[in-house]
Design a protein around this motif. Structure first.
Motif: not given
Length: 984
Positions: A622-638
């Motif tokens: 779903g879009q909500d979890l996708s957005a959270k994963l996306w933010q995680h990848f931003v934080t991790e530098g990917y």
């Protein structure tokens, strides 16, 4: 040789249904006498000038249909209808012309529309459309039961065809160039025009005695045609052109292109990335030919001149840089000294002060002091001719390699050379004779040298003089000339090329190397072009996409059948620039032309990835979890804050592992694959970044491999069994689930309009009503229709219809009822076929193990970017494994590193199992040993959820499972090695 067409391609069916479903709810046209009794019903109606298309759906219904189509095709849903223009985006080489031609027949079949106009921007594309209609005619006659149709090219000297277009009661297709009706009549009434002004109008807009004093355009307008625009970015690029299209009075306008400038009401998108991923076009290789370390002489090349603001010239020189001299492009004006411009390189000290620049078209030049003089495209001190000669040789060698590999497969190989000066290929002498120019000589020299090698000797049984020829426009004396490709003299050239299309595909026709100046820039391609070489002395005006587009289409064999072998379908571009430069330029064009955002990951990119919920059912994130994963990848530098993929994301690195939040470990590989989809840099492959796989004979001779092959080598044949009564029962169950078939309706909404300083707006709704259209007076042959769709007997179909209890709905809306019932019966039949399929061993028939070694001896070459290097060499037949996804790469790594796996093999592409829906090639076979030795065959997928996989994938997996059951071999589908049970 006749080209054959596959009517079952899924992506083309989606493109066609994207258009037809826009008209969902439109009643079918009445024909014959009934049409005159119900003129306002259906897709046709009678006018003073003939028969016309008619659309009864209001805009709110079109918008509803549009949003449904967009949602289905993963396109952002529109808030409002942008007029009645609909855009279809299809990558070059994927059958755009076939799709819109077949859409014509589908619109006629479903809704009765009969008047169609195809508007093209150029002679080349017009000739291509005419040729496409010619070669697909028999194909469409078979698909659509010989439905009559008439097609013609608009000709102002044959206006009777326009009258026929309006009055004809069969499908009418007019092909017309925008130039034939673009001259504007919007600014002034015809009655106010002077005689001279009237004469300047296109004939189509002038009154004509042969047309009963009417203007030809009036007959077209009265027909209310469906207008199809081929390459709208070229057709409707000006306000005048847009008014001209509107002046045709179109029912709707359908825009087809790979490079839209704007996309009103976009309903289907097949962009370059998806076309590559689905293997719908050839993969691109680049053979880069560049001069290196050639900085000894003073090098100057004149690229272009310009006099818009001041007189100047663009040149290329060698300039000093921190890492040594490099080629540099720069603008110079009169008085500039190249000694200074080059960073005071000694080679430019004397004689390189700009003395004069001439910008006269056709005679551009630059002059230096001490008499040095360069015309446009010429150079001094460089290796331009040497580079082009090397390009020619490389093209010939690539061609011969391809000829050798395809020998015996009935696939003819063509190579295409683009040149900017006819005289470089063919020289016209004063006495009327011709001789080869420098490029022609280079070609024959290279061919003579390479064809004498033992590996290529006697490969092509024709003399070199018959193997190459040029397609050039000619002047009145019959001499080839340099033209723009849009002049009147180019028309015969285009016609010749299009007429020669099948001849060029015939292996018995000697011509294999084609040289062209301008005729092939657009509107022409040939599926069997495997090499493209651009030999421009001047700066190329063609875009990379335009050039490679001539060879992207999948090839055909001598029987006209399309080839889908990925090892065959590779287009090699021989370029005089580095691979990186080529890829960078091509990527920029994709971004500008198509709007592809490379390296950008959207916040909702992971929404459709599935994982088990608390009940064990696979559900999308779903879009909500996708957005959270996306933010995680931003934080991790990917990812960067704008979604750009950063260098830290490097799945090609064997030590790379994507960091994911707790609870998402099970979808790690799917997340890697999703991000990797956005990285385009590895999709244009460097022809020189390949390597030959090393075969390990000792592994083939090992006990484990011998026993594994003995188990899986057997060939099988399948049979399908089912009971008619069971089919009828299942069909009835599916028909019972069909929603109630409703009669077509007309919806009317009355609104108040408020006009104020703020603008014009809808103030309030005053009234609304819907009205059902009367049932059809003449019912079609439903049994004949269903028999054609399902291939079942009329007796069986009649039993199904009688027992369904829904025949009354057939009278309400015949077309909708027949389509729904055909779909229900087809699905029931499909289910039974898969359940009833059985495989049996074929005695004395098996896949020969020796074939692997034979292929290895010939040399198996793969791209470095998609190879997993095997660490434990005793486990694999080859030192590397080719993979197509992160899931496959990870599976190969797990097999390699698992202590219980004794041996594994990626099954070769020729290891294919016959199924009712095409051959199936399973992925992996491997041997494990723990408490006992076990033998496995596994298919790797990113998901175990069959709903998320394509229908054909699931069907082939079912067939594969039955095949291996017959061999008593353990077969299953997995996403990772941990799902395989090593202990029994």
């Amino acid at each position: 040789m006749k080209l054959k067409f596959d009517p079952t391609l899924e992506y083309q069916a989606h493109a066609i249904s994207a258009v037809t479903d826009i008209f969902e709810g439109q009643p079918f046209a009445q024909t014959g006498a009934a049409a005159f009794q119900a003129l306002q019903i259906g897709g046709l109606f009678q006018t003073e000038l003939g028969l016309a298309n008619r659309l009864v759906l209001p805009d709110e219904n079109l918008l509803k249909n549009l949003r449904a189509v967009q949602e289905r095709n993963d396109i952002e849903m529109a808030e409002a209808l942008q007029g009645r223009d609909f855009s279809i985006e299809m990558e070059t080489g994927t059958g755009k012309t076939y799709v819109y031609l077949r859409t014509i027949f589908e619109l006629n079949k479903l809704y009765g529309f009969k008047k169609f106009i195809i508007v093209v921007p150029s002679v080349a594309i017009r000739e291509g459309v005419l040729k496409s209609i010619e070669v697909t005619k028999a194909h469409f006659q078979t698909l659509y039961e010989k439905v009559p149709f008439d097609h013609f090219e608009y000709d102002s000297k044959r206006l009777g065809k326009v009258r026929q277009f309006a009055s004809g009661n069969q499908i009418q297709i007019m092909i017309i160039n925008i130039d034939s009706f673009r001259k504007d009549v919007a600014d002034k009434d015809l009655s106010e025009m002077t005689e001279d002004e009237l004469k300047k109008l296109n004939v189509i807009n002038r009154e004509n005695d042969r047309m009963s004093g009417r203007r030809p355009i009036e007959f077209i307008q009265a027909a209310n045609p469906v207008v199809i625009i081929d390459e709208p970015q070229s057709v409707v690029s000006t306000d005048k052109a847009r008014r001209a299209i509107a002046n045709l009075n179109p029912l709707v306008t359908l825009r087809y292109s790979a490079t839209h400038r704007d996309t009103p009401n976009l309903i289907y998108r097949l962009d370059p990335i998806e076309a590559y991923d689905l293997r719908l076009v050839k993969r691109i290789e680049v053979a880069s030919i560049r001069e290196e370390n050639s900085f000894n002489d003073a090098y100057v090349k004149l690229l272009k001149t310009d006099n818009k603001k001041s007189i100047r010239a663009q040149i290329e020189i060698h300039a000093d840089a921190s890492q040594g001299p490099k080629a540099k492009k720069l603008w110079v004006k009169q008085g500039d000294d190249l000694f200074i411009k080059s960073g005071e390189r000694e080679t430019y000290r004397d004689g390189y002060i700009v003395q004069n620049i001439d910008c006269t078209p056709g005679s551009e030049y630059i002059e230096f002091n001490q008499g040095r003089f360069l015309e446009l495209g010429q150079e001094v001190g460089g290796l331009g001719d040497d580079v082009m000669r090397a390009q020619v040789r490389e093209t010939v060698e690539q061609h011969l390699k391809k000829e050798r590999s395809l020998r015996g497969k009935g696939i003819k190989v063509l190579s295409l050379f683009f040149i900017d000066r006819v005289a470089n290929y063919r020289v016209y002498n004063d006495d009327g004779s011709t001789s080869l120019g420098k490029i022609g000589r280079w070609f024959e020299e290279a061919y003579a040298e390479l064809s004498a090698k033992p590996i290529y000797k006697d490969l092509i049984p024709f003399p070199v003089s018959e193997l190459h020829d040029g397609y050039f426009s000619q002047d009145k004396k019959g001499q080839a000339k340099d033209t723009s490709g849009t002049t009147k003299v180019d028309e015969d050239t285009y016609s010749l090329i299009m007429r020669d299309k099948e001849r060029l595909l015939d292996p018995s026709e000697p011509l294999r190397f084609i040289f062209s100046h301008s005729a092939l820039r657009e509107g022409w391609d040939n599926p069997n072009v495997f090499q493209i070489c651009t030999l421009n002395e001047t700066q190329s005006v063609d875009k990379k996409r335009q050039e490679i587009g001539r060879g992207l289409r999948l090839p055909v064999n001598s029987d006209g059948e399309r080839i889908h072998d990925e090892t065959v379908n590779r287009l090699t571009v021989i370029a005089n620039e580095s691979y990186d430069e080529f890829a960078r330029t091509l990527q920029t064009e994709f971004e500008v032309d198509v709007g592809v955002k490379f390296g950008i990951v959207d916040k909702i990119a992971f929404a459709n990835i599935r994982r088990p919920d608390d009940q064990g059912t696979d559900v999308p994130l779903g879009q909500d979890l996708s957005a959270k994963l996306w933010q995680h990848f931003v934080t991790e530098g990917y990812l960067a804050e704008d979604g750009t993929i950063l260098d830290k994301f490097d799945p090609k690195n064997p030590h790379f592992e994507l960091s994911v939040p707790d609870g998402f470990e099970g979808v790690r590989t799917s997340l890697v694959d999703e991000i990797a989809k956005k990285v385009f840099k590895n999709r244009v492959a460097n022809a020189r970044e390949r390597r030959e796989l090393k075969f390990r004979k000792e592994v083939q001779l090992s006990e484990e491999f011998q026993e594994l092959w003995e188990r899986i080598k057997h060939r099988t044949r399948y049979r399908v069994e089912f009971e008619t009564d069971e089919l009828i029962t299942r069909a009835l169950n599916r028909i019972a689930a069909i929603e109630t078939i409703r009669a077509p309706r007309i919806s009317t909404t009355v609104v108040g309009v408020d006009i104020s300083e703020a603008g014009v707006s809808v103030d309030r709704q005053l009234a609304s009503r819907t009205e059902e259209i009367a049932s059809a007076k003449v019912l079609p042959d439903i049994l004949g229709f269903l028999q054609k769709e399902t291939e079942l007997t009329r007796h069986t179909l009649a039993s199904i219809l009688k027992q369904s209890g829904r025949l009354d709905e057939f009278k309400v809306n015949p077309q909708a009822f027949m389509a729904a019932v055909a779909d229900a019966i087809g699905r029931a039949l499909h289910d039974l076929m898969l359940e009833g399929i059985r495989y049996d061993k074929v005695p004395e028939q098996s896949w020969e193990m020796s074939r692997i070694e034979q292929e290895a001896e010939k040399g198996i070459v793969r791209y470095l970017s998609n190879l997993y290097d095997v660490q434990n060499r005793e486990k694999s037949l080859f030192d590397a494994i080719e993979y197509e996804s992160e899931t496959e790469r990870q599976f190969a790594a797990d097999l390699d590193n698992n202590e219980h796996v004794r041996l594994f093999v990626k099954l070769p592409s020729w290891f294919k199992i016959d199924t009712p829906i095409g051959p199936y090639n399973p992925d992996w076979a491997f041997v494990t040993e723990n408490d006992e030795r076990l033998y496995f065959v596994r298919e790797t997928k990113s998901t175990l959820d069959s709903e998320e996989r394509r229908t054909k994938e699931n069907q082939k997996i079912v067939c594969g499972r039955r095949h291996f059951e017959a061999l008593d071999v353990d077969f299953d589908v997995v996403t990772q090695l941990s799902e395989v049970e090593f202990n029994r």
